[in-house]
Motif scaffolding. Sequence first.
Motif, PDB file in Angstrom:
ATOM      1  N   ARG A   1     -11.115  -1.781   1.704  1.00 54.88           N
ATOM      2  CA  ARG A   1      -9.439  -2.625   2.434  1.00 54.88           C
ATOM      3  C   ARG A   1      -9.857  -3.153   3.986  1.00 54.88           C
ATOM      4  O   ARG A   1      -9.681  -4.751   4.201  1.00 54.88           O
TER       5      ARG A   1
ATOM      6  N   TYR B   1     -16.723  -6.990   7.962  1.00 56.69           N
ATOM      7  CA  TYR B   1     -17.677  -8.103   6.831  1.00 56.69           C
ATOM      8  C   TYR B   1     -18.585  -6.303   6.685  1.00 56.69           C
ATOM      9  O   TYR B   1     -19.052  -6.482   5.523  1.00 56.69           O
TER      10      TYR B   1
ATOM     11  N   ASP C   1      -3.820 -10.155  -0.758  1.00 55.07           N
ATOM     12  CA  ASP C   1      -1.930  -9.382   0.135  1.00 55.07           C
ATOM     13  C   ASP C   1      -1.654 -11.257  -0.081  1.00 55.07           C
ATOM     14  O   ASP C   1      -0.416 -11.435  -0.194  1.00 55.07           O
TER      15      ASP C   1
ATOM     16  N   PRO D   1      -4.809  -4.502   7.700  1.00 58.53           N
ATOM     17  CA  PRO D   1      -5.609  -5.405   7.157  1.00 58.53           C
ATOM     18  C   PRO D   1      -4.821  -6.009   6.299  1.00 58.53           C
ATOM     19  O   PRO D   1      -3.762  -5.708   5.524  1.00 58.53           O
TER      20      PRO D   1
ATOM     21  N   HIS E   1       1.331  -0.644  -0.578  1.00 57.39           N
ATOM     22  CA  HIS E   1      -0.041  -0.063  -0.028  1.00 57.39           C
ATOM     23  C   HIS E   1       1.258   1.493   0.225  1.00 57.39           C
ATOM     24  O   HIS E   1       0.397   2.424  -0.679  1.00 57.39           O
TER      25      HIS E   1
ATOM     26  N   SER F   1      -5.550  -9.122   3.368  1.00 56.89           N
ATOM     27  CA  SER F   1      -6.823  -9.245   2.393  1.00 56.89           C
ATOM     28  C   SER F   1      -6.366 -10.745   1.719  1.00 56.89           C
ATOM     29  O   SER F   1      -4.808 -11.229   1.653  1.00 56.89           O
ATOM     30  N   LEU F   2      -7.160 -11.228   1.232  1.00 61.81           N
ATOM     31  CA  LEU F   2      -6.902 -12.351   0.186  1.00 61.81           C
ATOM     32  C   LEU F   2      -5.934 -12.327  -0.967  1.00 61.81           C
ATOM     33  O   LEU F   2      -5.052 -13.491  -1.113  1.00 61.81           O
TER      34      LEU F   2
ATOM     35  N   ARG G   1     -13.416  -4.746   4.854  1.00 59.64           N
ATOM     36  CA  ARG G   1     -14.292  -5.985   4.658  1.00 59.64           C
ATOM     37  C   ARG G   1     -13.263  -6.621   3.740  1.00 59.64           C
ATOM     38  O   ARG G   1     -13.682  -8.079   4.377  1.00 59.64           O
ATOM     39  N   ALA G   2     -11.713  -6.940   3.199  1.00 60.05           N
ATOM     40  CA  ALA G   2     -11.217  -7.558   2.826  1.00 60.05           C
ATOM     41  C   ALA G   2     -10.458  -8.451   3.515  1.00 60.05           C
ATOM     42  O   ALA G   2      -9.678  -9.435   2.631  1.00 60.05           O
ATOM     43  N   SER G   3     -10.808  -8.578   4.776  1.00 60.01           N
ATOM     44  CA  SER G   3      -9.706  -8.405   5.438  1.00 60.01           C
ATOM     45  C   SER G   3     -10.036  -9.953   6.115  1.00 60.01           C
ATOM     46  O   SER G   3     -10.785 -10.273   6.460  1.00 60.01           O
ATOM     47  N   HIS G   4      -9.006 -11.204   5.778  1.00 59.45           N
ATOM     48  CA  HIS G   4      -8.706 -12.482   5.990  1.00 59.45           C
ATOM     49  C   HIS G   4      -7.696 -12.670   6.817  1.00 59.45           C
ATOM     50  O   HIS G   4      -7.415 -13.711   7.121  1.00 59.45           O
TER      51      HIS G   4
END
Length: 770
Positions: free
Chosen positions: A737, A731, A677, A672, A423, A674-675, A739-742
Amino acid sequence: MESKVEQSFLKNSGDSPGNTQIPYLLVNNFPKLGLLTACRFLEWVAENPEGVISLPTGKTPEFFIKWTRHLLENWNSPKVKVLLGRYGLEGLKKPDMRGLQFVQIDEFYPIPSRQHNSFFQYVQKYYIQGFGLDYQKAQLINGDEIKLHQGKSFNEVFPEYQIDLSLRHREARNKQEEIEQLSIFLIDQWCSEYEHKIREKGGIGFFLGGIGPDGHIAFNIRGSDAYSTTRLTATNFETQAVAAGDLGGMEVSSNRLVITIGLGSILYNPSTTAIIMAAGEAKAPIVKASLENPVTNIYPATILQNLKNARFYLTQGAASLLEDQVFSFYKNGNWTLEKTEKAVLSLCQEQNKYAKNLEIRDLETGEFTRLIPHLSEDKVETVIKSTIQKLQRGLQQEENEVLLHTGPHHDDISLGLLPHITHQLQQNSNKTHFAILTSGFTAVTNAFVKEILFHIQKLIQENKIQMLQYDDFFSKGFQSKTDKDVYHYLTHVASDNQEEQIRGLCHRMVRALVEIFQVKNKSQLLDSIERMMEILNNSYDGEKNPPTVQQFKGQIREFEEELVWAHFGVKVKNVHHLRLGFYTGDIFTAQPEKKRDVAPIVNLFRKINPTKISLTMDPEGSGPDTHYKVLQAIAEALREWKKEKDLGHLRIIGYRNVWHHFEPSEANVIVPVSLGDLDVMENSFSHCYRSQVNASFPSYAHHGKFSTLAKKIWVNQLKDIQLLLGKDYFYQHESPRVRASHGLIFFKDMDVDEFLIHARKLEESIEGMA
């Protein structure tokens, strides 16, 4: 406690022995652990000048060895006298080491005793010679001298170094198996005689050891018999992973058995002083299991409960999960927000309940939450708000920054911060640099190098390295177009063309060969390849390479690092390879020196003028030794730079990776992941760190690539924060960013002075040896 050293240490520290099944003493960091152990050892030697001692091998005893030698060599100096007085040894006559009887704890088998990475050689160098012991009084494990069937060598009996221990209890199927079987019986007989010699001496009087990730003491792995004696035995994955660095990779360590004294060997003398050293948070789970459980073969160290003089010497990180240390954390000192955060998360984990669902009766009955001053449900809301603020910091867009990301080894930055850095790189106003402070050559196997050299030879023969035809290539051309090598490689990652990826790697390594060997033409280039091949073919796995091979291996790793950041358009010139001189490939690397190791860092600071510097945080010195030595060097470089420049604006980003990680309450920034990332991490690691993909030197926590372990850590960190904020927070969040956190990354943002305080605590424990 009868030991004056331990009594003095406890008096000076204000502590008391740990309230566990085996008493323990607590120190601040790894170097101080060595000092305490050295003083206790010398105290015992003074009382038992002809006693029987068993001392450990590997990296764990580094500072025990250094402090013992320093104290012995400077016994009458004013500084050492002060130190001895502090540890209860005032007026003690210098111990005479020549009467001691040394017993070697363990050894890989089979391994030639002449190899520098055999424990036989280690003992000779660091204990027999280093401490001035009498070789004639030492009981050592020399694999070359263990008689096998018909007087054969182990190379003849076990040509592939594989020993099938099932031959102990089944019939041999052929002549070769019969030779192996009879040889195994002879090894077993040798082990029995070794054990008998220990018992003839009256048993071991002073035993010092580390503890493995599975809890092993010596090579008595999880499940070992509490009454086991000296024997030939197999190991498990965790033990093999730890040994991989000594033996040249998992390919070797997984193919070796060990000879080890047993748990019964250690317990034979009921008066044995047995000390187990452990450093770092990674050891905390096994330390807790070993000290708080009754005797069980699941945790071998629990057997030491049967010795009245058994002790654990621990760093704070290693002790951090012990019940009395957890209570001490909460009950001592002022109450802080960090304590509240830790207590609330602990309660959420214990009850498997989201923070927002905690009620006042939950808090009042919680083991630690009930200690929170002015307890109310508002305290939970405070923790939630604090956690959200950390996450908001991780979402802030960074602009007009000059970023310098540093790592001790190649892949450390990626494994610690990659999603955060991607980022930062998306902002064109940021200027981003990467600095790897060591050449990292020890992580490249000989087999990998030989494969590259083979491909280079083949490409030269096929005239597929066209740059060799340029008139100025061997004079100056080899130094240019390094970005082209990187682009070529990544272009063919995109097209999934393995052959061309290898060609791109070979192009770069041809440049390296020209630089290292000062090659002037194609013929000399081929000769240099043959020379390196010959060196490697005549080397054993884990052997310290000559400088030319070290440089070549280091440049492999440097190219790999450039590939990772070129994914995001970073030029080769922005990836700095400092190759600090303390990194030598020796078992114990030197401490950083100002001129050799600090000056290059200061010069880089001056050149780049960063506004943010990232670095690995290892305040205890408990991870790979390179980590805390690099931390020392950077800290000293900042002190030097601070003399000529106001650093009030500079931010220090302390990150951790696969070796140790932050608790949510310790970190003040959460990023965060993401998938996407996670995929970038996995793909960039697999495509770029070719020398590491097969995990020749894995973490004991994961049988596979470091990138997969990093992902696992990030995902688990998300689970902790979800307990505090709720899954719906993520979610349903307004930010894509979030919402996409996994997964989540934790790090600590500090000013220079705060960082230097952390670093100073480690340095103070080493200064006495200067």
